[in-house]
Design a protein around this motif. Structure first.
Motif, PDB file in Angstrom:
ATOM      1  N   VAL A   1       0.863  -1.185   0.000  1.00 15.77           N
ATOM      2  CA  VAL A   1       0.000   0.000   0.000  1.00 15.77           C
ATOM      3  C   VAL A   1       0.896   1.230   0.000  1.00 15.77           C
ATOM      4  O   VAL A   1       1.769   1.380   0.865  1.00 15.77           O
ATOM      5  CB  VAL A   1      -0.932   0.031   1.227  1.00 15.77           C
ATOM      6  CG1 VAL A   1      -1.829   1.260   1.173  1.00 15.77           C
ATOM      7  CG2 VAL A   1      -1.772  -1.235   1.287  1.00 15.77           C
TER       8      VAL A   1
ATOM      9  N   VAL B   1      -4.328   7.011   0.416  1.00 13.41           N
ATOM     10  CA  VAL B   1      -3.819   5.829  -0.264  1.00 13.41           C
ATOM     11  C   VAL B   1      -3.675   6.154  -1.754  1.00 13.41           C
ATOM     12  O   VAL B   1      -4.652   6.476  -2.433  1.00 13.41           O
ATOM     13  CB  VAL B   1      -4.763   4.628  -0.066  1.00 13.41           C
ATOM     14  CG1 VAL B   1      -4.304   3.452  -0.907  1.00 13.41           C
ATOM     15  CG2 VAL B   1      -4.813   4.241   1.406  1.00 13.41           C
TER      16      VAL B   1
ATOM     17  N   LYS C   1      -2.595   0.479  -4.187  1.00  7.04           N
ATOM     18  CA  LYS C   1      -2.565  -0.731  -3.380  1.00  7.04           C
ATOM     19  C   LYS C   1      -2.756  -1.921  -4.293  1.00  7.04           C
ATOM     20  O   LYS C   1      -3.322  -1.825  -5.387  1.00  7.04           O
ATOM     21  CB  LYS C   1      -3.643  -0.703  -2.298  1.00  7.04           C
ATOM     22  CG  LYS C   1      -5.069  -0.763  -2.825  1.00  7.04           C
ATOM     23  CD  LYS C   1      -6.067  -0.827  -1.683  1.00  7.04           C
ATOM     24  CE  LYS C   1      -7.506  -0.979  -2.210  1.00  7.04           C
ATOM     25  NZ  LYS C   1      -8.489  -1.121  -1.118  1.00  7.04           N
TER      26      LYS C   1
ATOM     27  N   ALA D   1      -0.676  -3.045   6.969  1.00  6.72           N
ATOM     28  CA  ALA D   1      -0.819  -3.240   5.524  1.00  6.72           C
ATOM     29  C   ALA D   1      -2.162  -3.885   5.202  1.00  6.72           C
ATOM     30  O   ALA D   1      -2.872  -3.446   4.289  1.00  6.72           O
ATOM     31  CB  ALA D   1       0.334  -4.090   4.994  1.00  6.72           C
TER      32      ALA D   1
ATOM     33  N   TYR E   1      -5.278  -2.148   3.203  1.00  7.90           N
ATOM     34  CA  TYR E   1      -5.681  -2.799   1.953  1.00  7.90           C
ATOM     35  C   TYR E   1      -7.172  -3.135   1.947  1.00  7.90           C
ATOM     36  O   TYR E   1      -7.855  -2.976   0.930  1.00  7.90           O
ATOM     37  CB  TYR E   1      -4.847  -4.071   1.753  1.00  7.90           C
ATOM     38  CG  TYR E   1      -5.171  -4.827   0.503  1.00  7.90           C
ATOM     39  CD1 TYR E   1      -6.004  -5.942   0.535  1.00  7.90           C
ATOM     40  CD2 TYR E   1      -4.658  -4.431  -0.726  1.00  7.90           C
ATOM     41  CE1 TYR E   1      -6.309  -6.645  -0.628  1.00  7.90           C
ATOM     42  CE2 TYR E   1      -4.951  -5.118  -1.893  1.00  7.90           C
ATOM     43  CZ  TYR E   1      -5.783  -6.226  -1.838  1.00  7.90           C
ATOM     44  OH  TYR E   1      -6.075  -6.912  -2.994  1.00  7.90           O
TER      45      TYR E   1
END
Length: 363
Positions: free
Chosen positions: A283, A297, A300, A327, A331
């Protein structure tokens, strides 16, 4: 008393007043129906032939005169009495004949092909060769003979014949005095004068044909666009059919995913850190305090995408931090372009603090 008329709007809906959709154009193209002017192809071929004769005329004349000299030299020759003389003589004749006309023919084919491609592009289909038994119907044939298109073609032919007749008559009238003087000149000089007169007349006719061919092309284009028009109902039906096709939907979604992945990968070099688990998940995060309320973000992915994200990060010297719980949480819970939720602030803040510490210059 007021009269009330009822109008069936469905009748107007069936009129073909809308331009053809890209799908309809592709379908028509697959059927072999394209917009092309045969007059334009003929005009380009004739002008190419005339200009080609001007450029290659001396070469063609030299080869042909050599061929005639070669054939005449065998008259009374004893070699004609030997076996195989016919194959030798005919091979030389065929070779010289093709050598004299092949360059000119090649030019005509080249420019004619370019003209066709310029009008219709590359369209390879076998549909026009498929036998259609409805063409054997005499009533259908009569409709084609007595139609607006046939009338237009007849008028075009009459106009071309009239224009060419006037041009030929004017040329003959102007060239008659010159022709009488040419007969008194030496043969080579007179022949050259006749050739120049014929070439000038042919070029004028060809240029006039080219002008009329361009007009014909625009008419053919207008007529073609008119013939493939669609009604509003046809457009709606086509849209419903395309939208309802599972394969088309799948292709659209696949294309959208590919575009999203490509855009996502392009954003990875902007990231501040990449958090991994460490092999299956990656990510990429970015945080700009001036414009963002929380880290976002950027990208990813799992497995292959995760590897690509790590590779891009390594190439751009972006820190890669291993944190399995964080992580997986990022995600599963945060979409691309979204800010991280509050319950992940602490974990992300620790990672960013570690990154800033790594980037800080050592004393």
């Amino acid at each position: 008393m007021a009269m009330i008329y009822s109008i069936n709007l469905q009748f107007f809906a069936e009129e073909r007043t809308e331009e053809a959709t890209p799908h309809k154009r592709e379908k028509v193209r697959e059927e072999g129906r394209v917009c092309m002017s045969k007059d334009l192809n003929a005009a380009v071929a004739i002008i190419t032939a005339l200009l080609g004769l001007t450029m290659l005329g001396a070469l063609t004349w030299r080869i042909l005169t050599g061929l005639i000299t070669f054939m005449m030299s065998y008259i009374g020759d004893k070699s004609l009495l030997q076996d195989g003389w016919f194959y030798y003589v005919s091979w030389e004749a065929i070779k010289d004949f093709f050598a004299s006309w092949l360059p000119l023919g090649g030019l005509i084919v080249l420019f004619s092909t370019c003209t066709v491609i310029a009008q219709v592009g590359f369209a390879f289909t076998s549909q026009p060769f498929v036998p259609k038994f409805d063409r054997l119907n005499p009533f259908t044939g009569m409709k084609k003979i007595i139609s607006m298109r046939s009338i237009v073609e007849l008028l075009k032919g009459l106009i071309k014949a009239s224009v060419f007749a006037v041009m030929i008559y004017t040329a003959i009238k102007n060239y008659l005095p010159i022709s009488s003087k040419t007969m008194q000149m030496p043969l080579p000089v007179g022949a050259l004068e006749y050739w120049n007169m014929l070439w000038n007349l042919a070029m004028r006719l060809a240029l006039m044909l080219l002008v009329m061919a361009f007009a014909d092309y625009f008419y053919q284009k207008w007529d073609f666009e008119k013939s493939i028009r669609m009604s509003k109902k046809e457009i709606k039906d086509e849209y419903k059919q395309m939208e309802g096709d599972p394969q088309i939907k799948q292709k659209i979604r696949q294309k959208q995913r590919e575009i999203a992945k490509q855009r996502m990968m392009q954003d990875v070099p902007k990231a501040d850190v990449v958090i991994t688990n460490p092999t299956h998940i990656a990510v990429a995060l970015i945080y700009d305090r001036k414009i963002m309320g929380a880290p976002q973000v950027l990208a990813k992915g799992g497995d292959y995408l995760a590897k690509r994200i790590r590779d891009i990060a390594t190439l751009n010297l972006i820190p890669i931090i291993e944190n399995k719980p964080l992580a997986w949480a990022l995600y599963e819970n945060v979409e691309i372009g979204e800010e991280i939720p509050e319950d992940l602030y602490r974990g992300v803040a620790e990672v960013l603090a570690m990154v800033y510490k790594l980037k800080a210059p050592s004393n």
